[in-house]
Design a protein around this motif. Structure first.
Motif, PDB file in Angstrom:
ATOM      1  N   LYS A 130      41.337  38.237  -5.151  1.00 21.00           N
ATOM      2  CA  LYS A 130      42.282  37.159  -5.417  1.00 21.00           C
ATOM      3  C   LYS A 130      43.158  36.942  -4.194  1.00 21.00           C
ATOM      4  N   ARG A 131      43.213  35.694  -3.781  1.00 18.93           N
ATOM      5  CA  ARG A 131      44.047  35.319  -2.647  1.00 18.93           C
ATOM      6  C   ARG A 131      44.232  33.813  -2.666  1.00 18.93           C
ATOM      7  N   GLU A 132      44.532  33.240  -1.547  1.00 23.68           N
ATOM      8  CA  GLU A 132      44.895  31.830  -1.487  1.00 23.68           C
ATOM      9  C   GLU A 132      43.701  30.886  -1.560  1.00 23.68           C
ATOM     10  N   GLY A 133      42.507  31.375  -1.654  1.00 19.83           N
ATOM     11  CA  GLY A 133      41.324  30.530  -1.673  1.00 19.83           C
ATOM     12  C   GLY A 133      40.680  30.475  -0.302  1.00 19.83           C
ATOM     13  N   ASN A 134      39.476  29.990  -0.255  1.00 21.99           N
ATOM     14  CA  ASN A 134      38.704  29.951   0.977  1.00 21.99           C
ATOM     15  C   ASN A 134      39.127  28.749   1.825  1.00 21.99           C
ATOM     16  N   ALA A 135      39.627  29.009   3.014  1.00 23.04           N
ATOM     17  CA  ALA A 135      40.134  27.948   3.888  1.00 23.04           C
ATOM     18  C   ALA A 135      39.041  26.959   4.278  1.00 23.04           C
ATOM     19  N   ASN A 136      37.833  27.447   4.531  1.00 21.77           N
ATOM     20  CA  ASN A 136      36.741  26.535   4.899  1.00 21.77           C
ATOM     21  C   ASN A 136      36.399  25.592   3.750  1.00 21.77           C
ATOM     22  N   ALA A 137      36.412  26.100   2.529  1.00 14.72           N
ATOM     23  CA  ALA A 137      36.129  25.252   1.369  1.00 14.72           C
ATOM     24  C   ALA A 137      37.246  24.232   1.174  1.00 14.72           C
ATOM     25  N   GLN A 138      38.483  24.654   1.417  1.00 13.41           N
ATOM     26  CA  GLN A 138      39.603  23.722   1.309  1.00 13.41           C
ATOM     27  C   GLN A 138      39.461  22.601   2.339  1.00 13.41           C
ATOM     28  N   ILE A 139      39.059  22.947   3.541  1.00 11.05           N
ATOM     29  CA  ILE A 139      38.817  21.937   4.578  1.00 11.05           C
ATOM     30  C   ILE A 139      37.687  21.007   4.141  1.00 11.05           C
ATOM     31  N   ASN A 140      36.614  21.580   3.601  1.00 12.13           N
ATOM     32  CA  ASN A 140      35.487  20.761   3.161  1.00 12.13           C
ATOM     33  C   ASN A 140      35.897  19.777   2.063  1.00 12.13           C
ATOM     34  N   LEU A 141      36.701  20.236   1.113  1.00  7.32           N
ATOM     35  CA  LEU A 141      37.191  19.329   0.072  1.00  7.32           C
ATOM     36  C   LEU A 141      38.065  18.241   0.684  1.00  7.32           C
ATOM     37  N   GLY A 142      38.914  18.637   1.618  1.00  9.27           N
ATOM     38  CA  GLY A 142      39.771  17.653   2.278  1.00  9.27           C
ATOM     39  C   GLY A 142      38.968  16.598   3.001  1.00  9.27           C
ATOM     40  N   LEU A 143      37.933  17.018   3.709  1.00  7.60           N
ATOM     41  CA  LEU A 143      37.093  16.061   4.436  1.00  7.60           C
ATOM     42  C   LEU A 143      36.320  15.150   3.482  1.00  7.60           C
ATOM     43  N   MET A 144      35.891  15.695   2.354  1.00  9.46           N
ATOM     44  CA  MET A 144      35.202  14.860   1.366  1.00  9.46           C
ATOM     45  C   MET A 144      36.147  13.779   0.841  1.00  9.46           C
ATOM     46  N   HIS A 145      37.405  14.145   0.598  1.00 11.86           N
ATOM     47  CA  HIS A 145      38.400  13.158   0.162  1.00 11.86           C
ATOM     48  C   HIS A 145      38.706  12.163   1.273  1.00 11.86           C
ATOM     49  N   TYR A 146      38.766  12.633   2.486  1.00 10.32           N
ATOM     50  CA  TYR A 146      39.133  11.759   3.604  1.00 10.32           C
ATOM     51  C   TYR A 146      38.130  10.612   3.764  1.00 10.32           C
ATOM     52  N   VAL A 147      36.839  10.927   3.639  1.00 14.31           N
ATOM     53  CA  VAL A 147      35.814   9.891   3.822  1.00 14.31           C
ATOM     54  C   VAL A 147      35.304   9.324   2.498  1.00 14.31           C
ATOM     55  N   GLY A 148      35.782   9.840   1.374  1.00 11.62           N
ATOM     56  CA  GLY A 148      35.311   9.362   0.083  1.00 11.62           C
ATOM     57  C   GLY A 148      33.871   9.745  -0.184  1.00 11.62           C
ATOM     58  N   GLN A 149      33.525  10.956   0.194  1.00 10.97           N
ATOM     59  CA  GLN A 149      32.150  11.449   0.064  1.00 10.97           C
ATOM     60  C   GLN A 149      32.009  12.215  -1.254  1.00 10.97           C
ATOM     61  N   GLY A 150      31.674  11.488  -2.328  1.00 11.68           N
ATOM     62  CA  GLY A 150      31.513  12.115  -3.635  1.00 11.68           C
ATOM     63  C   GLY A 150      32.814  12.350  -4.371  1.00 11.68           C
ATOM     64  N   LEU A 151      33.922  12.139  -3.712  1.00 12.86           N
ATOM     65  CA  LEU A 151      35.250  12.255  -4.301  1.00 12.86           C
ATOM     66  C   LEU A 151      36.015  10.983  -3.945  1.00 12.86           C
ATOM     67  N   PRO A 152      37.041  10.661  -4.724  1.00 11.49           N
ATOM     68  CA  PRO A 152      37.804   9.456  -4.387  1.00 11.49           C
ATOM     69  C   PRO A 152      38.395   9.554  -2.969  1.00 11.49           C
ATOM     70  N   GLU A 153      38.263   8.484  -2.217  1.00 10.00           N
ATOM     71  CA  GLU A 153      38.851   8.461  -0.875  1.00 10.00           C
ATOM     72  C   GLU A 153      40.364   8.500  -1.021  1.00 10.00           C
ATOM     73  N   SER A 154      40.983   9.484  -0.396  1.00  9.48           N
ATOM     74  CA  SER A 154      42.428   9.649  -0.529  1.00  9.48           C
ATOM     75  C   SER A 154      42.950  10.492   0.627  1.00  9.48           C
ATOM     76  N   LYS A 155      43.778   9.886   1.456  1.00  6.59           N
ATOM     77  CA  LYS A 155      44.367  10.639   2.564  1.00  6.59           C
ATOM     78  C   LYS A 155      45.348  11.680   2.052  1.00  6.59           C
ATOM     79  N   SER A 156      46.057  11.382   0.976  1.00  6.50           N
ATOM     80  CA  SER A 156      47.016  12.366   0.466  1.00  6.50           C
ATOM     81  C   SER A 156      46.299  13.583  -0.106  1.00  6.50           C
ATOM     82  N   ARG A 157      45.176  13.384  -0.803  1.00  9.10           N
ATOM     83  CA  ARG A 157      44.413  14.531  -1.316  1.00  9.10           C
ATOM     84  C   ARG A 157      43.751  15.282  -0.168  1.00  9.10           C
ATOM     85  N   ALA A 158      43.264  14.545   0.820  1.00  8.96           N
ATOM     86  CA  ALA A 158      42.689  15.188   2.004  1.00  8.96           C
ATOM     87  C   ALA A 158      43.740  16.059   2.672  1.00  8.96           C
ATOM     88  N   ALA A 159      44.929  15.504   2.833  1.00  5.38           N
ATOM     89  CA  ALA A 159      46.025  16.247   3.469  1.00  5.38           C
ATOM     90  C   ALA A 159      46.387  17.485   2.656  1.00  5.38           C
TER      91      ALA A 159
END
Length: 191
Positions: A130-159
């Motif tokens: 247990k810890r803060e979560g995987n940083a690489n996965a968090q980045i991957n989710l952020g990038l998916m949000h940034y470009v709207g790749q399978g997730l809603p495009e959202s700069k605030s969620r990406a951020a």
């Protein structure tokens, strides 16, 4: 490090020695780098349930530069480790689905695996992981949000997601926050 003793212990069935020996051969630490021997010893430990060895096999088999590249085997071993809450293995599965490596490209499935790895403290991770979560996965989710790749495009969620990785000390996350100009989308008390 006594390689002869390590070999003797690994041959006698010591899972820890098998795992360590696989790491030594993979990195070429004190021995000639040998991916085949690394896979041999990691397989011995992984088949006995050693989670880190299962993850290591998934990593070796998923590397584009590996002569042993095999995405089916990568997915098999990543899933073994991911089922035990290994957040890097969960991220590895997400990467396979995101890029369609050995599986059909599936952004929704990728996002699910990234989310599991990103929220390691809230999912099936055992107490020692247990810890803060995987940083690489968090980045991957952020990038998916940034470009709207399978997730809603959202700069605030990406951020939000990239900032979680940044707060863990990820240099890549910091660079992405700069490059995509996402700092303004993060409330100041979360930076």
């Amino acid at each position: 490090m006594n390689i002869q003793q390590l070999l003797k212990d690994a041959e006698a069935g010591s899972i820890r020695s098998q795992w360590y020996l696989s790491t030594v051969y993979f990195q070429g630490s004190g021995v000639v780098k040998d991916e085949e021997k690394a896979i041999f010893w990691a397989s011995k430990a992984a088949s006995q349930g050693h989670t880190e060895s299962q993850f290591n096999l998934g990593s070796i088999y998923s590397r584009e530069t590996s002569p042993s590249q095999d995405y089916d085997k990568a997915l098999f071993w990543f899933k073994k480790a991911a089922d035990k809450g290994h957040d890097s293995a969960q991220n590895g599965i997400g990467v396979l689905y995101l890029n369609g490596l050995g599986v059909e490209k599936d952004y929704e499935e990728a996002a699910i695996w990234f989310l599991m790895a990103s929220n390691c403290s809230l999912t099936i991770c055992n107490d020692s992981r247990k810890r803060e979560g995987n940083a690489n996965a968090q980045i991957n989710l952020g990038l998916m949000h940034y470009v709207g790749q399978g997730l809603p495009e959202s700069k605030s969620r990406a951020a939000h997601w990239i900032n979680l990785a940044h707060r863990q000390g990820s240099e890549r996350a910091t660079e992405l926050l700069e490059e995509y100009r996402l700092w303004n989308f993060i409330p100041k008390y979360f930076i």
